[in-house]
Write a protein that holds these residues in place. Structure first.
Motif, PDB file in Angstrom:
ATOM      1  N   ILE A 188       0.834  -1.207   0.000  1.00  0.00           N
ATOM      2  CA  ILE A 188       0.000   0.000   0.000  1.00  0.00           C
ATOM      3  C   ILE A 188       0.865   1.252   0.000  1.00  0.00           C
ATOM      4  O   ILE A 188       0.615   2.214  -0.754  1.00  0.00           O
ATOM      5  CB  ILE A 188      -0.948  -0.004   1.210  1.00  0.00           C
ATOM      6  CG1 ILE A 188      -1.939  -1.166   1.112  1.00  0.00           C
ATOM      7  CG2 ILE A 188      -1.699   1.325   1.316  1.00  0.00           C
ATOM      8  CD1 ILE A 188      -2.782  -1.360   2.358  1.00  0.00           C
ATOM      9  N   VAL A 189       1.917   1.242   0.836  1.00  0.00           N
ATOM     10  CA  VAL A 189       2.826   2.390   0.900  1.00  0.00           C
ATOM     11  C   VAL A 189       3.491   2.626  -0.454  1.00  0.00           C
ATOM     12  O   VAL A 189       3.557   3.761  -0.948  1.00  0.00           O
ATOM     13  CB  VAL A 189       3.892   2.168   1.997  1.00  0.00           C
ATOM     14  CG1 VAL A 189       4.987   3.227   1.910  1.00  0.00           C
ATOM     15  CG2 VAL A 189       3.252   2.186   3.370  1.00  0.00           C
ATOM     16  N   GLY A 190       3.969   1.550  -1.072  1.00  0.00           N
ATOM     17  CA  GLY A 190       4.598   1.680  -2.388  1.00  0.00           C
ATOM     18  C   GLY A 190       3.630   2.199  -3.436  1.00  0.00           C
ATOM     19  O   GLY A 190       4.000   3.016  -4.294  1.00  0.00           O
ATOM     20  N   ALA A 191       2.378   1.731  -3.375  1.00  0.00           N
ATOM     21  CA  ALA A 191       1.375   2.202  -4.326  1.00  0.00           C
ATOM     22  C   ALA A 191       1.108   3.695  -4.149  1.00  0.00           C
ATOM     23  O   ALA A 191       0.930   4.427  -5.148  1.00  0.00           O
ATOM     24  CB  ALA A 191       0.081   1.411  -4.149  1.00  0.00           C
ATOM     25  N   LEU A 192       1.085   4.165  -2.905  1.00  0.00           N
ATOM     26  CA  LEU A 192       0.860   5.594  -2.667  1.00  0.00           C
ATOM     27  C   LEU A 192       2.014   6.430  -3.211  1.00  0.00           C
ATOM     28  O   LEU A 192       1.802   7.485  -3.828  1.00  0.00           O
ATOM     29  CB  LEU A 192       0.682   5.843  -1.162  1.00  0.00           C
ATOM     30  CG  LEU A 192      -0.612   5.299  -0.547  1.00  0.00           C
ATOM     31  CD1 LEU A 192      -0.597   5.459   0.968  1.00  0.00           C
ATOM     32  CD2 LEU A 192      -1.832   6.001  -1.138  1.00  0.00           C
ATOM     33  N   TYR A 193       3.253   5.960  -2.985  1.00  0.00           N
ATOM     34  CA  TYR A 193       4.402   6.670  -3.562  1.00  0.00           C
ATOM     35  C   TYR A 193       4.310   6.688  -5.086  1.00  0.00           C
ATOM     36  O   TYR A 193       4.586   7.712  -5.732  1.00  0.00           O
ATOM     37  CB  TYR A 193       5.714   6.007  -3.134  1.00  0.00           C
ATOM     38  CG  TYR A 193       6.222   6.453  -1.791  1.00  0.00           C
ATOM     39  CD1 TYR A 193       6.648   7.767  -1.586  1.00  0.00           C
ATOM     40  CD2 TYR A 193       6.320   5.567  -0.733  1.00  0.00           C
ATOM     41  CE1 TYR A 193       7.140   8.183  -0.348  1.00  0.00           C
ATOM     42  CE2 TYR A 193       6.799   5.958   0.506  1.00  0.00           C
ATOM     43  CZ  TYR A 193       7.211   7.267   0.693  1.00  0.00           C
ATOM     44  OH  TYR A 193       7.688   7.679   1.911  1.00  0.00           O
ATOM     45  N   PHE A 194       3.934   5.566  -5.667  1.00  0.00           N
ATOM     46  CA  PHE A 194       3.843   5.475  -7.128  1.00  0.00           C
ATOM     47  C   PHE A 194       2.795   6.434  -7.668  1.00  0.00           C
ATOM     48  O   PHE A 194       3.023   7.116  -8.680  1.00  0.00           O
ATOM     49  CB  PHE A 194       3.502   4.041  -7.528  1.00  0.00           C
ATOM     50  CG  PHE A 194       3.344   3.850  -9.009  1.00  0.00           C
ATOM     51  CD1 PHE A 194       4.455   3.751  -9.829  1.00  0.00           C
ATOM     52  CD2 PHE A 194       2.082   3.790  -9.588  1.00  0.00           C
ATOM     53  CE1 PHE A 194       4.310   3.590 -11.201  1.00  0.00           C
ATOM     54  CE2 PHE A 194       1.935   3.623 -10.948  1.00  0.00           C
ATOM     55  CZ  PHE A 194       3.051   3.520 -11.760  1.00  0.00           C
ATOM     56  N   LEU A 195       1.644   6.507  -6.999  1.00  0.00           N
ATOM     57  CA  LEU A 195       0.576   7.393  -7.456  1.00  0.00           C
ATOM     58  C   LEU A 195       0.981   8.863  -7.375  1.00  0.00           C
ATOM     59  O   LEU A 195       0.440   9.701  -8.101  1.00  0.00           O
ATOM     60  CB  LEU A 195      -0.688   7.152  -6.626  1.00  0.00           C
ATOM     61  CG  LEU A 195      -1.390   5.809  -6.870  1.00  0.00           C
ATOM     62  CD1 LEU A 195      -2.546   5.623  -5.883  1.00  0.00           C
ATOM     63  CD2 LEU A 195      -1.888   5.709  -8.308  1.00  0.00           C
ATOM     64  N   LEU A 196       1.913   9.180  -6.498  1.00  0.00           N
ATOM     65  CA  LEU A 196       2.408  10.547  -6.402  1.00  0.00           C
ATOM     66  C   LEU A 196       3.501  10.828  -7.428  1.00  0.00           C
ATOM     67  O   LEU A 196       3.528  11.896  -8.055  1.00  0.00           O
ATOM     68  CB  LEU A 196       2.954  10.808  -4.991  1.00  0.00           C
ATOM     69  CG  LEU A 196       1.943  10.864  -3.845  1.00  0.00           C
ATOM     70  CD1 LEU A 196       2.669  10.967  -2.514  1.00  0.00           C
ATOM     71  CD2 LEU A 196       0.992  12.039  -4.023  1.00  0.00           C
ATOM     72  N   CYS A 197       4.424   9.883  -7.584  1.00  0.00           N
ATOM     73  CA  CYS A 197       5.611  10.133  -8.400  1.00  0.00           C
ATOM     74  C   CYS A 197       5.375   9.927  -9.893  1.00  0.00           C
ATOM     75  O   CYS A 197       5.950  10.648 -10.715  1.00  0.00           O
ATOM     76  CB  CYS A 197       6.753   9.217  -7.932  1.00  0.00           C
ATOM     77  SG  CYS A 197       7.329   9.549  -6.255  1.00  0.00           S
ATOM     78  N   TRP A 198       4.548   8.969 -10.256  1.00  0.00           N
ATOM     79  CA  TRP A 198       4.374   8.641 -11.670  1.00  0.00           C
ATOM     80  C   TRP A 198       3.808   9.814 -12.477  1.00  0.00           C
ATOM     81  O   TRP A 198       4.348  10.144 -13.549  1.00  0.00           O
ATOM     82  CB  TRP A 198       3.493   7.397 -11.811  1.00  0.00           C
ATOM     83  CG  TRP A 198       3.355   6.907 -13.214  1.00  0.00           C
ATOM     84  CD1 TRP A 198       4.367   6.576 -14.077  1.00  0.00           C
ATOM     85  CD2 TRP A 198       2.130   6.708 -13.930  1.00  0.00           C
ATOM     86  NE1 TRP A 198       3.842   6.166 -15.278  1.00  0.00           N
ATOM     87  CE2 TRP A 198       2.476   6.234 -15.230  1.00  0.00           C
ATOM     88  CE3 TRP A 198       0.784   6.861 -13.599  1.00  0.00           C
ATOM     89  CZ2 TRP A 198       1.518   5.938 -16.180  1.00  0.00           C
ATOM     90  CZ3 TRP A 198      -0.176   6.555 -14.556  1.00  0.00           C
ATOM     91  CH2 TRP A 198       0.198   6.097 -15.829  1.00  0.00           C
ATOM     92  N   PRO A 199       2.742  10.495 -12.012  1.00  0.00           N
ATOM     93  CA  PRO A 199       2.253  11.652 -12.791  1.00  0.00           C
ATOM     94  C   PRO A 199       3.306  12.744 -12.925  1.00  0.00           C
ATOM     95  O   PRO A 199       3.395  13.390 -13.990  1.00  0.00           O
ATOM     96  CB  PRO A 199       1.044  12.133 -11.983  1.00  0.00           C
ATOM     97  CG  PRO A 199       0.610  10.950 -11.189  1.00  0.00           C
ATOM     98  CD  PRO A 199       1.865  10.229 -10.853  1.00  0.00           C
ATOM     99  N   LEU A 200       4.106  12.967 -11.890  1.00  0.00           N
ATOM    100  CA  LEU A 200       5.159  13.976 -11.982  1.00  0.00           C
ATOM    101  C   LEU A 200       6.208  13.577 -13.009  1.00  0.00           C
ATOM    102  O   LEU A 200       6.691  14.417 -13.774  1.00  0.00           O
ATOM    103  CB  LEU A 200       5.819  14.171 -10.606  1.00  0.00           C
ATOM    104  CG  LEU A 200       4.974  14.864  -9.540  1.00  0.00           C
ATOM    105  CD1 LEU A 200       5.702  14.838  -8.199  1.00  0.00           C
ATOM    106  CD2 LEU A 200       4.656  16.297  -9.939  1.00  0.00           C
TER     107      LEU A 200
END
Length: 216
Positions: A188-200
């Motif tokens: 879950i933590v990794g998914a949250l980081y991914f959802l933040l970083c990928w669009p950027l």
């Protein structure tokens, strides 16, 4: 063995909020101080350029983790007591200022020299030259690299867990210890980081392609 329910998810989201807050503080502070570093880095006086180069070398040449330790444990030795979030904010700001300063220094020097020479010929003063001619172009050129560094800074906030600050990674550690389900929790933590970083990252790539088209 506990289950991962609403309280645990809310705790992770609270940690996510602190991750975003630390990223914003470090990035905004890095923009302010990084601009100073960049301008000093291209100053006419050699001793000013040397100071800026030393600042960049120190913060680019040492790990962010060590910088966090120095601020968190070093300031109290000087009689300055700061909370964990304050120490992390100071370290992230200093770290970001070095990287952004060097990014913008390269962008400033990438602006065609002929524009500066033309401005001097027209009698435009240095402050107006930088504010109205050089910096707008330099900031546009540096935007992809700046966005890329923002992604790295966001992920770098996870090191705040080392000094006991509860951001997203530390929140994940706490929930994992309570539920004994580290794979699910850090998934879950990794998914949250991914959802933040990928669009950027996508935004930075899009800006880079746009600048490449404009140069043709």
């Amino acid at each position: 063995m506990s289950t991962i329910g609403t309280p645990e998810l809310l705790f992770l989201l609270r940690g996510l909020g602190w991750t975003l807050a630390l990223t914003a503080i470090g990035f905004v502070g890095g923009i302010a101080f990084g601009l100073v570093v960049a301008l000093v880095r291209v100053a006419r006086r050699r001793w000013l350029r040397t100071i800026a180069a030393a600042w960049i070398a120190i913060f680019q040449g040492t790990p962010l983790l060590m910088q966090l330790f120095v601020v968190y444990f070093g300031l109290p030795l000087l009689g300055v007591t700061v909370p964990a979030w304050g120490a992390v904010a100071i370290a992230l700001t200093a770290h970001a200022s070095a990287y952004l300063g060097e990014i913008w220094r390269g962008a400033i020097q990438a602006v065609p020299l002929g524009q500066t020479e033309a401005a001097h010929a027209l009698g435009i003063k240095y402050r107006s030259l930088m504010r109205d001619i050089v910096l707008p172009q330099a900031l546009r050129l540096s935007l992809p690299a700046t966005i890329g560094f923002l992604v790295q800074l966001l992920k770098g906030t996870s090191l705040a867990a080392i000094v006991g600050f509860i951001e997203l990674t530390r929140a994940g550690q706490i929930v994992s210890n309570q539920t004994f389900k580290p794979l699910i929790v850090f998934g879950i933590v990794g998914a949250l980081y991914f959802l933040l970083c990928w669009p950027l990252s996508l935004w930075g790539s899009r800006m880079e392609r746009r600048l490449a088209r404009d140069r043709r």
